[in-house]
Design a protein around this motif. Sequence first.
Motif, PDB file in Angstrom:
ATOM      1  N   ASP A 236     -12.959  34.050  23.207  1.00  0.00           N
ATOM      2  CA  ASP A 236     -12.238  33.127  22.331  1.00  0.00           C
ATOM      3  C   ASP A 236     -13.057  31.859  22.166  1.00  0.00           C
ATOM      4  O   ASP A 236     -13.698  31.388  23.125  1.00  0.00           O
ATOM      5  CB  ASP A 236     -10.857  32.779  22.904  1.00  0.00           C
ATOM      6  CG  ASP A 236      -9.813  33.851  22.590  1.00  0.00           C
ATOM      7  OD1 ASP A 236      -9.995  34.576  21.597  1.00  0.00           O
ATOM      8  OD2 ASP A 236      -8.840  33.970  23.348  1.00  0.00           O
TER       9      ASP A 236
ATOM     10  N   VAL B 230      -4.428  37.908  28.639  1.00  0.00           N
ATOM     11  CA  VAL B 230      -3.077  37.593  28.177  1.00  0.00           C
ATOM     12  C   VAL B 230      -3.145  36.194  27.578  1.00  0.00           C
ATOM     13  O   VAL B 230      -3.453  35.221  28.272  1.00  0.00           O
ATOM     14  CB  VAL B 230      -2.053  37.617  29.334  1.00  0.00           C
ATOM     15  CG1 VAL B 230      -0.673  37.221  28.840  1.00  0.00           C
ATOM     16  CG2 VAL B 230      -2.026  39.005  29.977  1.00  0.00           C
ATOM     17  N   ARG B 231      -2.920  36.093  26.276  1.00  0.00           N
ATOM     18  CA  ARG B 231      -3.051  34.802  25.618  1.00  0.00           C
ATOM     19  C   ARG B 231      -2.157  34.718  24.396  1.00  0.00           C
ATOM     20  O   ARG B 231      -1.687  35.739  23.876  1.00  0.00           O
ATOM     21  CB  ARG B 231      -4.506  34.536  25.224  1.00  0.00           C
ATOM     22  CG  ARG B 231      -4.925  35.094  23.868  1.00  0.00           C
ATOM     23  CD  ARG B 231      -5.506  36.398  23.783  1.00  0.00           C
ATOM     24  NE  ARG B 231      -6.952  36.322  23.606  1.00  0.00           N
ATOM     25  CZ  ARG B 231      -7.712  37.397  23.551  1.00  0.00           C
ATOM     26  NH1 ARG B 231      -7.171  38.586  23.646  1.00  0.00           N
ATOM     27  NH2 ARG B 231      -9.009  37.296  23.412  1.00  0.00           N
ATOM     28  N   LYS B 232      -1.953  33.513  23.937  1.00  0.00           N
ATOM     29  CA  LYS B 232      -1.211  33.276  22.707  1.00  0.00           C
ATOM     30  C   LYS B 232      -2.197  33.216  21.549  1.00  0.00           C
ATOM     31  O   LYS B 232      -3.326  32.790  21.709  1.00  0.00           O
ATOM     32  CB  LYS B 232      -0.447  31.950  22.800  1.00  0.00           C
ATOM     33  CG  LYS B 232       0.362  31.592  21.569  1.00  0.00           C
ATOM     34  CD  LYS B 232       1.067  30.254  21.740  1.00  0.00           C
ATOM     35  CE  LYS B 232       1.841  29.880  20.486  1.00  0.00           C
ATOM     36  NZ  LYS B 232       2.533  28.561  20.639  1.00  0.00           N
ATOM     37  N   GLY B 233      -1.747  33.640  20.385  1.00  0.00           N
ATOM     38  CA  GLY B 233      -2.606  33.539  19.218  1.00  0.00           C
ATOM     39  C   GLY B 233      -3.068  34.897  18.745  1.00  0.00           C
ATOM     40  O   GLY B 233      -2.882  35.921  19.403  1.00  0.00           O
ATOM     41  N   ASN B 234      -3.729  34.889  17.566  1.00  0.00           N
ATOM     42  CA  ASN B 234      -4.141  36.152  16.958  1.00  0.00           C
ATOM     43  C   ASN B 234      -5.447  36.682  17.506  1.00  0.00           C
ATOM     44  O   ASN B 234      -5.791  37.831  17.273  1.00  0.00           O
ATOM     45  CB  ASN B 234      -4.240  35.997  15.435  1.00  0.00           C
ATOM     46  CG  ASN B 234      -5.160  34.836  15.039  1.00  0.00           C
ATOM     47  OD1 ASN B 234      -6.178  34.616  15.674  1.00  0.00           O
ATOM     48  ND2 ASN B 234      -4.794  34.110  13.989  1.00  0.00           N
TER      49      ASN B 234
ATOM     50  N   GLU C 186      -2.429  25.473  25.407  1.00  0.00           N
ATOM     51  CA  GLU C 186      -1.563  26.398  24.689  1.00  0.00           C
ATOM     52  C   GLU C 186      -2.252  27.737  24.440  1.00  0.00           C
ATOM     53  O   GLU C 186      -1.625  28.797  24.554  1.00  0.00           O
ATOM     54  CB  GLU C 186      -1.134  25.778  23.354  1.00  0.00           C
ATOM     55  CG  GLU C 186      -0.222  26.684  22.521  1.00  0.00           C
ATOM     56  CD  GLU C 186       0.199  26.058  21.197  1.00  0.00           C
ATOM     57  OE1 GLU C 186       1.021  26.673  20.495  1.00  0.00           O
ATOM     58  OE2 GLU C 186      -0.303  24.948  20.869  1.00  0.00           O
ATOM     59  N   TYR C 187      -3.536  27.704  24.105  1.00  0.00           N
ATOM     60  CA  TYR C 187      -4.251  28.938  23.773  1.00  0.00           C
ATOM     61  C   TYR C 187      -5.176  29.404  24.895  1.00  0.00           C
ATOM     62  O   TYR C 187      -5.966  30.330  24.700  1.00  0.00           O
ATOM     63  CB  TYR C 187      -5.047  28.746  22.475  1.00  0.00           C
ATOM     64  CG  TYR C 187      -4.158  28.483  21.283  1.00  0.00           C
ATOM     65  CD1 TYR C 187      -3.403  29.505  20.724  1.00  0.00           C
ATOM     66  CD2 TYR C 187      -4.066  27.209  20.742  1.00  0.00           C
ATOM     67  CE1 TYR C 187      -2.574  29.270  19.633  1.00  0.00           C
ATOM     68  CE2 TYR C 187      -3.249  26.958  19.652  1.00  0.00           C
ATOM     69  CZ  TYR C 187      -2.502  27.987  19.103  1.00  0.00           C
ATOM     70  OH  TYR C 187      -1.683  27.747  18.017  1.00  0.00           O
TER      71      TYR C 187
ATOM     72  N   TRP D 286      -6.162  31.348  28.328  1.00  0.00           N
ATOM     73  CA  TRP D 286      -5.724  32.628  28.875  1.00  0.00           C
ATOM     74  C   TRP D 286      -4.799  32.395  30.061  1.00  0.00           C
ATOM     75  O   TRP D 286      -5.014  31.483  30.870  1.00  0.00           O
ATOM     76  CB  TRP D 286      -6.924  33.460  29.310  1.00  0.00           C
ATOM     77  CG  TRP D 286      -7.843  33.841  28.177  1.00  0.00           C
ATOM     78  CD1 TRP D 286      -7.678  33.563  26.843  1.00  0.00           C
ATOM     79  CD2 TRP D 286      -9.071  34.553  28.288  1.00  0.00           C
ATOM     80  NE1 TRP D 286      -8.728  34.062  26.112  1.00  0.00           N
ATOM     81  CE2 TRP D 286      -9.600  34.685  26.975  1.00  0.00           C
ATOM     82  CE3 TRP D 286      -9.766  35.102  29.343  1.00  0.00           C
ATOM     83  CZ2 TRP D 286     -10.807  35.333  26.713  1.00  0.00           C
ATOM     84  CZ3 TRP D 286     -10.970  35.748  29.094  1.00  0.00           C
ATOM     85  CH2 TRP D 286     -11.472  35.868  27.792  1.00  0.00           C
ATOM     86  N   LYS D 287      -3.799  33.234  30.162  1.00  0.00           N
ATOM     87  CA  LYS D 287      -2.811  33.124  31.243  1.00  0.00           C
ATOM     88  C   LYS D 287      -3.018  34.172  32.329  1.00  0.00           C
ATOM     89  O   LYS D 287      -2.190  34.340  33.213  1.00  0.00           O
ATOM     90  CB  LYS D 287      -1.391  33.261  30.678  1.00  0.00           C
ATOM     91  CG  LYS D 287      -1.103  32.372  29.471  1.00  0.00           C
ATOM     92  CD  LYS D 287      -1.378  30.888  29.734  1.00  0.00           C
ATOM     93  CE  LYS D 287      -1.072  30.050  28.500  1.00  0.00           C
ATOM     94  NZ  LYS D 287      -1.496  28.640  28.664  1.00  0.00           N
TER      95      LYS D 287
ATOM     96  N   TYR E 231       0.782  43.840  24.571  1.00  0.00           N
ATOM     97  CA  TYR E 231      -0.369  42.962  24.739  1.00  0.00           C
ATOM     98  C   TYR E 231      -1.361  43.168  23.594  1.00  0.00           C
ATOM     99  O   TYR E 231      -1.522  44.271  23.077  1.00  0.00           O
ATOM    100  CB  TYR E 231      -1.080  43.239  26.064  1.00  0.00           C
ATOM    101  CG  TYR E 231      -0.198  43.102  27.282  1.00  0.00           C
ATOM    102  CD1 TYR E 231       0.206  41.843  27.729  1.00  0.00           C
ATOM    103  CD2 TYR E 231       0.228  44.221  27.996  1.00  0.00           C
ATOM    104  CE1 TYR E 231       1.012  41.711  28.863  1.00  0.00           C
ATOM    105  CE2 TYR E 231       1.025  44.105  29.117  1.00  0.00           C
ATOM    106  CZ  TYR E 231       1.423  42.843  29.540  1.00  0.00           C
ATOM    107  OH  TYR E 231       2.218  42.721  30.655  1.00  0.00           O
ATOM    108  N   TYR E 232      -2.031  42.081  23.225  1.00  0.00           N
ATOM    109  CA  TYR E 232      -3.081  42.142  22.208  1.00  0.00           C
ATOM    110  C   TYR E 232      -4.389  42.580  22.875  1.00  0.00           C
ATOM    111  O   TYR E 232      -4.868  41.927  23.803  1.00  0.00           O
ATOM    112  CB  TYR E 232      -3.252  40.766  21.552  1.00  0.00           C
ATOM    113  CG  TYR E 232      -4.505  40.613  20.734  1.00  0.00           C
ATOM    114  CD1 TYR E 232      -4.623  41.241  19.492  1.00  0.00           C
ATOM    115  CD2 TYR E 232      -5.570  39.843  21.189  1.00  0.00           C
ATOM    116  CE1 TYR E 232      -5.775  41.096  18.728  1.00  0.00           C
ATOM    117  CE2 TYR E 232      -6.731  39.685  20.427  1.00  0.00           C
ATOM    118  CZ  TYR E 232      -6.823  40.318  19.204  1.00  0.00           C
ATOM    119  OH  TYR E 232      -7.970  40.178  18.443  1.00  0.00           O
TER     120      TYR E 232
END
Length: 801
Positions: free
Chosen positions: A332, A454-458, A469-470, A472-473, A506-507
């Motif tokens: 990312d 595991v993350r938010k966003g496309n 916010e973006y 990785w979790k 999951y993405y």
Amino acid sequence: MKILKKVAIVVAFLIVIIAISGYFFLRHLSHKGVPDYSQDIYLKNLSEEVIVYRDSLAIPHIIAQNDEDLYRAVGYVMAQDRLWQMDLLRRVTMGRLSEIFDEDFIETDLLLRSLRIFDKSQLILSKTEPEIIKALEAFSDGVNQYIEQNEKSLPLEFSVLGYKPDKWEPAYSMNIIGYMAWDLAGSAYSSEVIFYKILEKFGEEKMKDFIPQVAGRPDLVYPDFKLDGEKFEFIKEITTHQKVLQDIGAQIFCGSNNWAVSGEKTVSGMPLFANDMHLGLNAPGIWYQMHYIIEEKMNITGVVVPGQPLVVAGHNDSIAWGMTNLYVDDIDLYLEKINPEDSSQYMFNGEWKDIEVRKEKIKIKGGEEIERELRFTHRGPIMSGFKNLSDVISMRWIGNDYSNEMKGVYLLNRANNWEDFKNAISSFKSVSQNFVYADAKGNIGLYAGGGVPVRKGNGYTIMSGETDEYDWKGLVPFEQLPHSYNPESGVVASANNKTVGDDYPYYIGTYFAQEYRIKRIRELLNQKEKLSMEDFIEIQNDESSVLVRKLQSDIIDILSKAELNELGKKVFEMFTNWDGEMSAEATGPTVFESFYLSFARNVLLDDMGEDLFYEYYGNSSLMRNFIENLWTNKEMKWCDDILTTDIEEGFDEMVVKSFKDVIVKLAEKMGDSPERWSWGSIHKFTLEHPLGGVKLLSKVFNLNRGPYEVGGSFHTVRPFSYPFRDPFKVDNGASQRHIYLTDNWDKSLSIIPTGTSGVPASDYYCDQTELYVNGKYHSDMFSKNMVIRHTKYTMKFIPGE
């Protein structure tokens, strides 16, 4: 006159002497690194005798009595055949190419050092089990003893470049993990920047036309798996440095095919297994074939990456395994906000944080040394430099996370069943693969091993870095990664296609390969009730195109209504009668592939402009996906040529224009007799040595081999693909082909594009190439008795000084 005659005779004699001396000097230079495979060698630190049998292709079969002796012998034997390649890969992972080449590699070295591969290797070593450390230490000792014993007969490349190799260390073997992880990241980093540029130029709605539409793709790797409940000029530099690495043969993985079928679907009643991993075609090739036996303990064969001692893909006496790239999106990019009052700080969660600065000293061939800076945020390296402080891009990359793929491969080499197999691949985090499995008890399986963030966003464009916010979790738990074991269909297969259905929570990624190879593989696997070794050979060499089938009927329908000149009519008739086979002898592939590229240019160049178009066009995977999107939705507005004002072109007009353009260009290039437009005459590959770009060196020392005419393309199971930026020069294909019979390992088959040796003067440098090009294989001998029966050379390692 007599004096002149005598002078002429003397001069002629001197010329002959000089020529003969030059010949013998060059021969000595080229051959001094060729080893004697029948010479017995004394090795220090060896506890018992080790025997190395080599077959007619000089593939080493090493028989030892214990692990440390085995890996010490592996180090020596590998150095005999691939020492300079090992050293080149070491330099790649350390960012030390400028030392042996020149200042042109400074920026490439900086990029490689920003990945901090060596730092991670040292961390892994500090946490690795003692038995693996001992294996790596023994391997390093074997390499170093070879260097010590052969200081005056090192391979040609060391003499040409004027240096000697450093001592090998276990951390250098670990470096392969980091480099494989970076190589597997593929084009994700450049794709995110391209999408961001498209977003800026066209807006969000139009950008959607360019994003690979993976949501609607029905052909999944794991179809039955369910869980419960201007700113970015730096990216051109990065892409350029990646191309440099590809040119010197340092690319590892790209695409791949693998599959296994259960005994219910085979003639023998036991599983059949196939794997071919796709990467750049260079000499020497990236794989080194080896076979290890420790009496009454281990028997394993397969391919090894030079520089580390373990079999990456192959089989032991219980299981077989292979890999295809999972195409996980594990990079990312973040747009960082820099403190306007202090450029050494960036904003994160409402606070200014210090940027980590690392000073790097880079030695350049000739003795000069320069110092440069690398900068890092908490996510990873800043990739954009500091030319424009308002636009700083940092990179989060899975390769910087702790993982231990070396442990995983060590355990794979010793696995006996599905549980052992799963335990082994659970160590894979930075290198993500679809691992195919078959065993001698009749089981088959496929498991997505690796690190899925595991993350938010496309996941496919640049995100704000101002907050967490973006960030990785964590990673998807191993147990929740897609997998399949003994499915009802009796078939597992992958070809870099979409991993799992849209209900997976999951993405995983966006940049999967299109479905053409997997469709064809499954089609062929289901054509017969019972499959044999011969069927698997045909599948691996299949050149029938599902993409052609999809596009050809539309093209024919549109062109049948168009006005064509006489040559156009002749080509149209040939194209209409073509069966979609991408064979080297056929003319249909030449027309189709040329049309495909012409259509892309005609549709997008006017809208994008040259700079953005050729950046997008250079990312072949993205361009292929756009064409598929457009073919699925022919009403998209991109077909209208904005440079023409008197007509609004649509999809049909672009097809006709592209076809006519192709006729003109092919006639100019290949003559006006289309029956001579054979695909193989323009679709070729050359096995290029890293120093083969110097024509004199290549000619004198025969470094490069080829060109070889081939069929296939990126959309066929036999995958000879080419970069859109340089059609139709093949740069990628199957790096090995394996077919394993679990009921009788001795009947298994294998092939690589080059040969055992990395020494150009060796008879075994590219001795498998003709077999490979012609779709042939060699026996992959496994039992000790069969190995001994087919031995050509025997060498013993004897304990002692």
